[in-house]
Design a protein around this motif. Structure first.
Motif, PDB file in Angstrom:
ATOM      1  N   MET A 291       0.733  -1.176  -0.213  1.00  0.00           N
ATOM      2  CA  MET A 291      -0.034   0.100   0.087  1.00  0.00           C
ATOM      3  C   MET A 291       0.837   1.186   0.111  1.00  0.00           C
ATOM      4  SD  MET A 291      -1.358  -2.629   1.798  1.00  0.00           S
ATOM      5  CE  MET A 291      -1.340  -2.521   3.365  1.00  0.00           C
ATOM      6  N   GLY A 292       2.125   1.178  -0.627  1.00  0.00           N
ATOM      7  CA  GLY A 292       2.920   2.137  -0.505  1.00  0.00           C
ATOM      8  C   GLY A 292       3.478   2.579   0.856  1.00  0.00           C
ATOM      9  N   GLU A 293       3.367   1.778   1.835  1.00  0.00           N
ATOM     10  CA  GLU A 293       3.899   1.877   3.225  1.00  0.00           C
ATOM     11  C   GLU A 293       5.205   1.063   3.224  1.00  0.00           C
ATOM     12  OE1 GLU A 293      -0.061   2.423   5.981  1.00  0.00           O
ATOM     13  OE2 GLU A 293       0.500   0.341   5.109  1.00  0.00           O
ATOM     14  N   ALA A 294       6.222   1.403   2.602  1.00  0.00           N
ATOM     15  CA  ALA A 294       7.521   0.908   2.565  1.00  0.00           C
ATOM     16  C   ALA A 294       8.532   1.935   2.322  1.00  0.00           C
ATOM     17  CB  ALA A 294       7.534  -0.243   1.503  1.00  0.00           C
ATOM     18  N   CYS A 295       9.882   1.619   2.955  1.00  0.00           N
ATOM     19  CA  CYS A 295      10.935   2.900   2.756  1.00  0.00           C
ATOM     20  C   CYS A 295      11.286   2.632   1.509  1.00  0.00           C
ATOM     21  CB  CYS A 295      11.885   2.554   3.931  1.00  0.00           C
ATOM     22  SG  CYS A 295      12.497   0.657   3.682  1.00  0.00           S
ATOM     23  N   THR A 296      11.187   1.532   0.795  1.00  0.00           N
ATOM     24  CA  THR A 296      11.735   1.481  -0.661  1.00  0.00           C
ATOM     25  C   THR A 296      10.333   2.067  -1.680  1.00  0.00           C
ATOM     26  OG1 THR A 296      10.868  -0.840  -0.759  1.00  0.00           O
ATOM     27  CG2 THR A 296      13.190  -0.480  -0.066  1.00  0.00           C
ATOM     28  N   ALA A 297       9.230   2.456  -1.430  1.00  0.00           N
ATOM     29  CA  ALA A 297       8.387   2.821  -2.236  1.00  0.00           C
ATOM     30  C   ALA A 297       8.868   4.071  -2.881  1.00  0.00           C
ATOM     31  CB  ALA A 297       7.227   3.363  -1.283  1.00  0.00           C
ATOM     32  N   ALA A 298       8.371   4.135  -4.338  1.00  0.00           N
ATOM     33  CA  ALA A 298       8.504   5.228  -5.075  1.00  0.00           C
ATOM     34  C   ALA A 298       8.137   6.672  -4.678  1.00  0.00           C
ATOM     35  CB  ALA A 298       8.221   4.962  -6.655  1.00  0.00           C
ATOM     36  N   ASN A 299       8.650   7.656  -4.168  1.00  0.00           N
ATOM     37  CA  ASN A 299       8.053   8.645  -3.475  1.00  0.00           C
ATOM     38  C   ASN A 299       8.097   9.720  -4.470  1.00  0.00           C
ATOM     39  OD1 ASN A 299       7.450   9.087  -0.620  1.00  0.00           O
ATOM     40  ND2 ASN A 299       8.567  10.932  -1.001  1.00  0.00           N
ATOM     41  N   ARG A 300       8.903  10.015  -5.451  1.00  0.00           N
ATOM     42  CA  ARG A 300       8.903  10.921  -6.368  1.00  0.00           C
ATOM     43  C   ARG A 300       9.183  10.450  -7.858  1.00  0.00           C
ATOM     44  NH1 ARG A 300      14.038  13.871  -4.782  1.00  0.00           N
ATOM     45  NH2 ARG A 300      14.649  11.849  -4.320  1.00  0.00           N
ATOM     46  N   MET A 301       7.979  10.645  -8.706  1.00  0.00           N
ATOM     47  CA  MET A 301       8.242  10.121  -9.938  1.00  0.00           C
ATOM     48  C   MET A 301       8.387  10.964 -10.847  1.00  0.00           C
ATOM     49  SD  MET A 301       4.912   7.341 -10.083  1.00  0.00           S
ATOM     50  CE  MET A 301       5.322   5.579  -9.081  1.00  0.00           C
ATOM     51  N   LEU A 349      -0.859  15.425   2.919  1.00  0.00           N
ATOM     52  CA  LEU A 349       0.172  15.760   1.775  1.00  0.00           C
ATOM     53  C   LEU A 349      -0.494  16.128   0.518  1.00  0.00           C
ATOM     54  CD1 LEU A 349       2.712  13.028   2.984  1.00  0.00           C
ATOM     55  CD2 LEU A 349       2.987  15.461   3.056  1.00  0.00           C
ATOM     56  N   VAL A 350      -1.605  15.275   0.135  1.00  0.00           N
ATOM     57  CA  VAL A 350      -2.421  15.472  -1.032  1.00  0.00           C
ATOM     58  C   VAL A 350      -2.972  16.945  -1.125  1.00  0.00           C
ATOM     59  CG1 VAL A 350      -4.118  14.684  -2.430  1.00  0.00           C
ATOM     60  CG2 VAL A 350      -2.653  13.192  -1.542  1.00  0.00           C
ATOM     61  N   ALA A 351      -3.493  17.315   0.260  1.00  0.00           N
ATOM     62  CA  ALA A 351      -4.027  18.509   0.167  1.00  0.00           C
ATOM     63  C   ALA A 351      -3.223  19.640   0.112  1.00  0.00           C
ATOM     64  CB  ALA A 351      -4.801  18.775   1.475  1.00  0.00           C
ATOM     65  N   ASP A 352      -1.917  19.402   0.512  1.00  0.00           N
ATOM     66  CA  ASP A 352      -0.817  20.616   0.307  1.00  0.00           C
ATOM     67  C   ASP A 352      -0.618  20.530  -1.242  1.00  0.00           C
ATOM     68  OD1 ASP A 352       1.620  22.078   1.208  1.00  0.00           O
ATOM     69  OD2 ASP A 352       2.489  20.511   0.133  1.00  0.00           O
ATOM     70  N   ALA A 353      -0.413  19.334  -1.838  1.00  0.00           N
ATOM     71  CA  ALA A 353      -0.121  19.413  -3.404  1.00  0.00           C
ATOM     72  C   ALA A 353      -0.994  20.015  -4.091  1.00  0.00           C
ATOM     73  CB  ALA A 353       0.208  18.022  -3.678  1.00  0.00           C
ATOM     74  N   LEU A 388       5.104  16.536   0.093  1.00  0.00           N
ATOM     75  CA  LEU A 388       5.190  15.141  -0.626  1.00  0.00           C
ATOM     76  C   LEU A 388       6.466  14.977  -1.213  1.00  0.00           C
ATOM     77  CD1 LEU A 388       4.292  15.204  -3.449  1.00  0.00           C
ATOM     78  CD2 LEU A 388       2.074  14.579  -2.686  1.00  0.00           C
ATOM     79  N   MET A 389       7.105  15.979  -1.696  1.00  0.00           N
ATOM     80  CA  MET A 389       8.503  16.045  -2.412  1.00  0.00           C
ATOM     81  C   MET A 389       9.805  15.922  -1.297  1.00  0.00           C
ATOM     82  SD  MET A 389       7.977  16.020  -5.556  1.00  0.00           S
ATOM     83  CE  MET A 389       9.781  16.499  -6.411  1.00  0.00           C
ATOM     84  N   SER A 390       9.505  16.207  -0.158  1.00  0.00           N
ATOM     85  CA  SER A 390      10.511  16.248   0.792  1.00  0.00           C
ATOM     86  C   SER A 390      10.094  15.354   2.143  1.00  0.00           C
ATOM     87  CB  SER A 390      10.668  17.611   1.170  1.00  0.00           C
ATOM     88  OG  SER A 390       9.579  18.311   1.826  1.00  0.00           O
ATOM     89  N   GLN A 391       8.953  14.878   2.293  1.00  0.00           N
ATOM     90  CA  GLN A 391       8.578  13.744   3.191  1.00  0.00           C
ATOM     91  C   GLN A 391       8.216  12.365   2.631  1.00  0.00           C
ATOM     92  OE1 GLN A 391       5.629  15.189   5.679  1.00  0.00           O
ATOM     93  NE2 GLN A 391       5.958  17.414   5.414  1.00  0.00           N
ATOM     94  N   GLU A 392       8.335  11.493   3.507  1.00  0.00           N
ATOM     95  CA  GLU A 392       8.121  10.160   3.079  1.00  0.00           C
ATOM     96  C   GLU A 392       6.494   9.945   3.019  1.00  0.00           C
ATOM     97  OE1 GLU A 392      10.042   6.092   3.757  1.00  0.00           O
ATOM     98  OE2 GLU A 392      10.275   7.376   5.545  1.00  0.00           O
ATOM     99  N   ILE A 393       5.833   9.665   1.820  1.00  0.00           N
ATOM    100  CA  ILE A 393       4.385   9.664   1.730  1.00  0.00           C
ATOM    101  C   ILE A 393       3.945   8.552   2.729  1.00  0.00           C
ATOM    102  CG2 ILE A 393       2.341   9.585   0.179  1.00  0.00           C
ATOM    103  CD1 ILE A 393       4.244  10.745  -2.194  1.00  0.00           C
TER     104      ILE A 393
END
Length: 491
Positions: A291-301, A349-353, A388-393
Motif C-alpha cells: 500500500m505504499g507503506e515501505a521505505c523502498t516505495a517510489a516517492n517522487r516520480m 500531503l495530497v491537500a498541500d500538493a 510530499l516531495m520532501s517527506q515520505e508519503i
C-alpha cells in the motif's frame, strides 16, 4: 467452520506474552495493549505490554547466554535456521493470515512476505558455515598475521510494523548465524508475526535465552534500558531517521556497533526511451507494494516531458482499476493503511500538493468505510515545493513531475537528505551505468520496481542509514575481527 472462524482460532493460537529465557511470561506491570485489524478496526488480540523491568530481565538473560551460544558449532546454528526456514514454508498460509490480520496487506502479498522472510533464514543458514578469516605474513616476514571473526555479542533488534515478519528474520537470521544472542522489540501494532516466529525458532531448536522478545506500546521504555545497559554490543534498527539518530546517540555511550535502515525518498525516473509498459508495471510494484507503506516505495516520480502525459494516463488507468478492501477478501489488491494517523498524513500531503496546483488524475481522498483506507492516487503538475516531495508519503499516492534531461533529473533525484533506493527506466545501457554512478542511493533498480532480495546487500547512504542487511555482507554486521600476531621463527 467459516474462514472468519478459522482466522480467529489461528490468531488465538499465537502466544501473546513476552518471550524471555525460553518462556512466555506476562509483563511485570501486568499491563496489556490491544492489536487492531486496520481493515475492520476490530481488536484481534491483547498482548503483554512490556516495560523497563522486563527489558532489564531480557538483556540480563541475553548477556548470560552469550558465551555458551557463541561456542556452538556453526553447523548447529545453520541447522536451526534451516529447520526454521522449512517450518515457515510449511506454515506459509497461517503466517500470511496473521500478517494480513494485524497489518492489512492482501493475502497474496502476505504470502510473498512469508517466502521473502523465510529466505533470510535459508540464506544465513548457508552463511553460518562460511565465516572465514585470514592468515598472512607481515611485510618484513617476521610476524604471522592471523585474523579470525567472532560474534559481536548481545544485540538489540528493533523492527517496524510494515513488514512484520521479514524485518524480524532479516535481523534474527544473521545474528543466529554469527552466534549472537538477542533482545528483540517488534512493533506493538504488529507483534503477532514476531511471536509466531519465536515459537517457530523454539520448535526448530533455538536454545532458551538466545532470542528474547519484549513488545511495548512505549518503545523507549524498553529499548533505552537495553542501550544504556552496557551489556548490549550492537543495535540493528529499521525505522525513521529521527528515531535512528536518537539510537545512535545512545549507542555512542558504550560505543556499540550500529546498523541503521532508516527513511527513504526514492526517485522513480522514466526516460523517454523507456518501454512504458515496463515502466508502468515497475511503478505499480515500487509504489503500491504494501500500500505504499515501505521505505523502498517510489516517492517522487520524475518522467521525461515527452512521455509524461502518456505515462500518467496509463498509470492512472491501472491504479483506478485496483480493488481496495480487506486483505482477507478474495480479489483485494490494495489493503488498508496501518492506523488513522497514517491516513491523516496522506490526506494532508495530497491537500498541500493540490493547494499548490497539482491535478488529481485518480483517487485523491480517503475512502468512507470501516477501516483505514485511502484511494490509490495519481497527481500531475506537482509543484517541487510540495511537502510530499520532501517527506515520505508512506501511502498509495504517486506524484508525477516532468523533467527535461538527464543532468536535471539527477540533480532533482539527489536533492534530498535520504539515499536509500532509486529506480530508473531506460533502454540506454550507458545511461544506466551513468545513473548508477551519479544517483546518490545505496540501491538502484534499472527497469524494475523491486530491489529487495535476501542475496543482495540492502541499505542506504546519507540519512538513510548505516550498514547493510542481507547478502554476503549481512552477517559481517554481527561479527568482529580479531587479530593474532605471532613472531615467525626462521631456521
Amino acid at each position: 467452520m467459516t474462514a472468519a472462524t478459522d482466522t480467529r482460532d489461528l490468531i488465538a493460537s499465537v502466544p501473546t506474552d513476552l518471550f524471555i529465557d525460553g518462556e512466555w511470561v506476562p509483563a511485570a506491570s501486568g499491563r496489556r495493549c490491544d492489536v487492531i485489524n486496520p481493515a475492520t478496526e476490530a481488536v484481534i488480540a491483547s498482548i503483554a505490554d512490556g516495560g523497563p523491568q522486563d527489558a532489564v530481565r531480557a538483556i540480563d538473560v541475553a548477556a548470560v547466554t552469550q558465551h555458551s551460544w557463541a561456542q556452538t558449532a556453526p553447523r548447529a546454528r545453520s541447522e536451526i535456521l534451516r529447520r526454521a526456514y522449512e517450518l515457515m514454508m510449511d506454515r506459509q498460509e497461517q503466517l500470511a493470515t496473521i500478517i494480513t490480520a494485524e497489518m492489512g496487506k492482501p493475502l497474496a502479498e502476505a504470502r510473498g512476505e512469508v517466502t521473502y522472510a523465510a529466505e533470510f533464514f535459508r540464506w544465513f543458514s548457508e552463511e553460518a558455515v562460511r565465516i572465514g578469516g585470514d592468515a598472512t605474513l607481515s611485510g618484513d616476514g617476521n610476524t604471522r598475521i592471523i585474523v579470525t571473526k567472532a560474534p559481536v555479542g548481545p544485540c538489540v533488534l528493533v523492527t517496524p510494523w510494515n513488514f512484520p515478519l521479514a524485518m524480524g528474520t532479516r535481523k534474527i537470521g544473521p545474528a543466529i548465524a554469527a552466534g549472537c544472542t538477542m533482545v528483540f522489540k517488534p512493533a506493538h501494532l504488529t507483534p503477532l508475526s514476531s511471536f509466531a516466529l519465536a515459537d517457530i525458532l523454539t520448535e526448530a531448536g533455538l536454545p532458551a535465552g538466545v532470542l528474547n522478545v519484549v513488545c511495548s506500546s512505549d518503545p523507549g521504555s524498553v529499548v533505552e534500558p537495553w542501550m544504556r545497559s552496557g551489556k548490549a554490543r550492537k543495535v540493528s534498527f529499521t525505522g525513521s531517521t529521527a528515531v535512528g539518530v536518537r539510537l545512535l546517540e545512545q549507542a555512542s555511550e558504550h560505543v556499540m556497533r550500529s546498523s541503521m535502515e532508516l527513511g527513504g525518498n526514492a526517485p522513480f525516473i522514466v526516460f523517454d526511451d523507456a518501454d512504458l509498459d515496463v515502466a508502468v508495471e515497475g511503478a505499480m510494484v515500487a509504489k503500491l507494494r504494501n500500500m505504499g507503506e515501505a521505505c523502498t516505495a517510489a516517492n517522487r516520480m520524475f518522467v521525461q516531458r515527452g512521455v509524461a502525459e502518456e505515462f500518467a494516463r496509463r498509470l492512472a488507468a491501472r491504479m483506478s482499476e485496483l480493488v481496495v478492501g480487506d486483505g482477507m477478501t478474495d480479489g483485494t489488491q490494495v489493503g488498508p493503511m496501518i492506523e488513522p494517523k497514517a491516513v491523516d498524513k496522506v490526506t494532508s500531503l495530497v491537500a498541500d500538493a493540490t493547494g499548490r496546483g497539482a491535478r488529481v488524475v485518480c483517487g485523491g481522498e480517503p475512502l468512507e468505510s470501516a477501516g483505514y483506507f485511502y484511494a490509490p492516487t495519481v497527481l500531475t503538475d506537482v509543484d517541487p515545493a510540495s511537502d510530499l516531495m520532501s517527506q515520505e508519503i508512506f501511502g498509495p499516492v504517486a506524484p508525477i513531475i516532468p523533467f527535461d534531461d538527464e543532468e536535471q533529473v539527477v540533480r532533482l533525484a539527489n536533492d534530498t537528505p535520504w539515499g536509500l533506493v532509486g529506480y530508473a527506466f531506460t533502454q540506454d545501457v550507458e545511461r544506466a551505468f551513468r545513473l548508477q554512478e551519479s544517483i546518490e542511493v545505496g540501491m538502484l533498480g534499472i527497469n524494475t520496481g523491486l530491489v529487495s532480495n535476501p542475496a543482495a546487500p540492502f541499505g542506504g547512504i546519507k540519512e538513510s542509514g548505516l550498514g547493510r542487511e542481507g547478502g554476503r555482507t549481512g552477517i559481517e554486521e554481527f561479527l568482529e575481527l580479531r587479530y593474532l600476531a605471532m613472531p615467525r621463527t626462521r631456521r
